[in-house]
Design a protein around this motif. Structure first.
Motif, PDB file in Angstrom:
ATOM      1  N   ALA A   1       0.840  -1.205   0.000  1.00  0.00           N
ATOM      2  CA  ALA A   1       0.000   0.000   0.000  1.00  0.00           C
ATOM      3  C   ALA A   1       0.869   1.247   0.000  1.00  0.00           C
ATOM      4  CB  ALA A   1      -0.914   0.007   1.229  1.00  0.00           C
ATOM      5  N   THR A   2       0.431   2.261  -0.731  1.00  0.00           N
ATOM      6  CA  THR A   2       1.167   3.523  -0.821  1.00  0.00           C
ATOM      7  C   THR A   2       0.196   4.689  -0.762  1.00  0.00           C
ATOM      8  OG1 THR A   2       2.847   2.502  -2.238  1.00  0.00           O
ATOM      9  CG2 THR A   2       2.759   4.904  -2.217  1.00  0.00           C
ATOM     10  N   VAL A   3       0.460   5.647   0.112  1.00  0.00           N
ATOM     11  CA  VAL A   3      -0.204   6.962   0.074  1.00  0.00           C
ATOM     12  C   VAL A   3       0.793   7.918  -0.584  1.00  0.00           C
ATOM     13  CG1 VAL A   3      -1.170   8.863   1.414  1.00  0.00           C
ATOM     14  CG2 VAL A   3      -1.548   6.498   2.150  1.00  0.00           C
ATOM     15  N   PRO A   4       0.510   8.397  -1.800  1.00  0.00           N
ATOM     16  CA  PRO A   4       1.494   9.226  -2.511  1.00  0.00           C
ATOM     17  C   PRO A   4       1.865  10.484  -1.747  1.00  0.00           C
ATOM     18  CG  PRO A   4      -0.291   8.523  -3.971  1.00  0.00           C
ATOM     19  CD  PRO A   4      -0.717   8.186  -2.575  1.00  0.00           C
ATOM     20  N   ALA A   5       3.042  11.009  -2.038  1.00  0.00           N
ATOM     21  CA  ALA A   5       3.468  12.282  -1.444  1.00  0.00           C
ATOM     22  C   ALA A   5       2.408  13.330  -1.709  1.00  0.00           C
ATOM     23  CB  ALA A   5       4.805  12.710  -2.037  1.00  0.00           C
TER      24      ALA A   5
ATOM     25  N   ALA B   1      -6.258  -0.049   7.063  1.00  0.00           N
ATOM     26  CA  ALA B   1      -7.660  -0.277   6.715  1.00  0.00           C
ATOM     27  C   ALA B   1      -7.806  -0.662   5.251  1.00  0.00           C
ATOM     28  CB  ALA B   1      -8.482   0.969   7.027  1.00  0.00           C
ATOM     29  N   ALA B   2      -7.081   0.019   4.374  1.00  0.00           N
ATOM     30  CA  ALA B   2      -7.156  -0.308   2.949  1.00  0.00           C
ATOM     31  C   ALA B   2      -6.656  -1.728   2.689  1.00  0.00           C
ATOM     32  CB  ALA B   2      -6.349   0.706   2.144  1.00  0.00           C
ATOM     33  N   LEU B   3      -5.559  -2.108   3.330  1.00  0.00           N
ATOM     34  CA  LEU B   3      -5.045  -3.466   3.175  1.00  0.00           C
ATOM     35  C   LEU B   3      -6.008  -4.487   3.780  1.00  0.00           C
ATOM     36  CD1 LEU B   3      -1.319  -2.720   4.062  1.00  0.00           C
ATOM     37  CD2 LEU B   3      -2.166  -3.471   1.826  1.00  0.00           C
ATOM     38  N   ALA B   4      -6.612  -4.158   4.917  1.00  0.00           N
ATOM     39  CA  ALA B   4      -7.543  -5.076   5.564  1.00  0.00           C
ATOM     40  C   ALA B   4      -8.768  -5.321   4.699  1.00  0.00           C
ATOM     41  CB  ALA B   4      -7.957  -4.531   6.927  1.00  0.00           C
ATOM     42  N   ARG B   5      -9.272  -4.275   4.024  1.00  0.00           N
ATOM     43  CA  ARG B   5     -10.434  -4.469   3.149  1.00  0.00           C
ATOM     44  C   ARG B   5     -10.098  -5.424   2.012  1.00  0.00           C
ATOM     45  NH1 ARG B   5     -11.659   1.054   4.783  1.00  0.00           N
ATOM     46  NH2 ARG B   5     -10.236   1.916   3.232  1.00  0.00           N
ATOM     47  N   ARG B   6      -8.884  -5.293   1.463  1.00  0.00           N
ATOM     48  CA  ARG B   6      -8.495  -6.223   0.403  1.00  0.00           C
ATOM     49  C   ARG B   6      -8.365  -7.648   0.955  1.00  0.00           C
ATOM     50  NH1 ARG B   6      -6.592  -5.453  -4.696  1.00  0.00           N
ATOM     51  NH2 ARG B   6      -8.065  -3.707  -4.489  1.00  0.00           N
ATOM     52  N   ALA B   7      -7.817  -7.780   2.156  1.00  0.00           N
ATOM     53  CA  ALA B   7      -7.676  -9.105   2.754  1.00  0.00           C
ATOM     54  C   ALA B   7      -9.039  -9.737   3.035  1.00  0.00           C
ATOM     55  CB  ALA B   7      -6.856  -9.004   4.039  1.00  0.00           C
TER      56      ALA B   7
END
Length: 370
Positions: free
Chosen positions: A254-258, A313-319
């Motif tokens: 997961a990445t939140v861009p600069a 949270a974003a990774l958990a939703r994908r999982a």
């Protein structure tokens, strides 16, 4: 403490109870004024020459003179868990090992010797699950030779604090001069609350936070990763070895861009080629019912804005979409800020794990991470 029918404290443990979890009370020589006794709970790992060695759940060994014992009894092997998914130590140890796959491994009895050019102790240590089939000293000599052949220090990973953990092995390593260098904890929790801990993806809306998910750690992700100069071997370990559906766990980055985390971007020199390092990153390994989180890192200028929980949270939703229902992560024992964050998300410590280094090793120490 055990109390007799006459109301007296009693010692109800013997040398035959070595290997069991005990609770003892003993006289103290150096306690504060007015405190004559001290209580110790842990696994009785030895009782030799009138001295008991008790290993607490955090891995610390306490020596108690037999002559100082006031009371003692055997207690249940592991306390009842109050929250979080039920799991055995062995299940979690194997899941965690698959999340940090070495590039080379070999069996020694039921132990697994793992190597990955020194990238993380988790992928460069022995995982001692099961029967050796040989004397311990013979096995440790073989371990040292195997790692020396690869220019690496010999490490053995042990665990404490749960049913089936390896307090006795840790005590035997210490008796032989092996040094405990790192202690960390494995925490578990339900996955759904982690998915609810952050906002839904913003889709680029004003004031929102976009979290980009990828199967690979690209240059931008690596620019925020705290271990600089990541080698090809390290990329293989991070990538998990093989994609889901082909014999391995499912790995996500997961990445939140600069600029995606608000004002306060990176300082000079803290960027990848072509731009600033991301505001935040994270990694998740989905393996059956388990989702393991790691490498959750945030730009220091953007901390305390919820970016870590947003990434998780974003990774958990994908999982969740891939069928996982439980979560785990590893955190160093003294990281109070991380403990507070993960506690709010519903995680709780399951067990501690430790890396013991062989004595008198002159091989390079690797990157130092647990």
């Amino acid at each position: 403490m055990e109390i007799s029918a006459a109301g007296r404290l009693e010692v109800r443990i013997t040398t035959a109870d070595v290997g069991k979890r005990v609770s003892v009370r003993s006289l103290t020589e150096h306690g504060p004024p007015g405190e004559r006794f001290t209580d110790t709970v842990g696994v009785l790992t030895s009782w030799d020459d009138g001295v008991l060695r008790i290993t607490r759940k955090g891995g610390e060994s306490v020596l108690v003179r037999e002559s100082a014992l006031v009371a003692g009894k055997v207690v249940p092997s592991a306390p009842a868990r109050r929250r979080g998914p039920a799991a055995s130590y062995e299940e979690l140890a194997r899941v965690a090992a698959r999340a940090w796959r070495p590039v080379e491994s070999e069996r020694l009895g039921d132990w697994e010797l793992r190597a990955a050019a020194g990238f993380t102790r988790r992928a460069n240590s022995v995982l001692p699950l099961g029967d050796l089939g040989m004397p311990l000293d013979e096995a440790l000599a073989a371990v040292c030779r195997w790692y020396a052949d690869r220019g690496l220090p010999a490490y053995v990973q042990t665990a404490t604090g749960a049913e089936g953990t390896q307090e006795a092995l840790g005590a035997e390593l210490e008796r032989r001069g092996w040094v405990r260098e790192v202690t960390a904890q494995l925490w578990v929790g339900a996955l759904a609350p982690v998915a609810d801990a952050g906002p839904e993806p913003s889709g680029g809306g004003p004031g929102g936070v976009d979290v980009l998910l990828s199967r690979e750690a690209d240059e931008a992700w690596l620019a925020r990763y705290r271990r600089r100069g990541v080698s090809e071997v390290a990329l293989k370990v991070l990538g998990g070895g093989s994609p889901a559906g082909r014999g391995g766990p499912s790995v996500w980055f997961a990445t939140v861009p600069a600029g995606g985390g608000g004002s306060g971007g990176d300082g000079p020199g803290d960027g990848a080629e072509g731009g600033a390092a991301p505001a935040a990153i994270g990694r998740c390994v989905v393996d059956g019912r388990w989702a393991g989180f790691a490498a959750v890192e945030v730009d220091p200028a953007l901390r305390r804005r919820g970016l870590a929980s947003t990434v998780m949270a974003a990774l958990a939703r994908r999982a969740l979409d891939e069928g996982a229902s439980a979560a785990w992560l590893q955190v160093e024992a003294d990281n109070a800020a991380a403990h507070a964050l993960y506690g709010r998300m519903g995680f709780a410590a399951h067990h501690a794990y430790h890396h013991y280094r062989a004595p008198r090793s002159s091989a390079p120490a690797g990157d130092g991470s647990p």
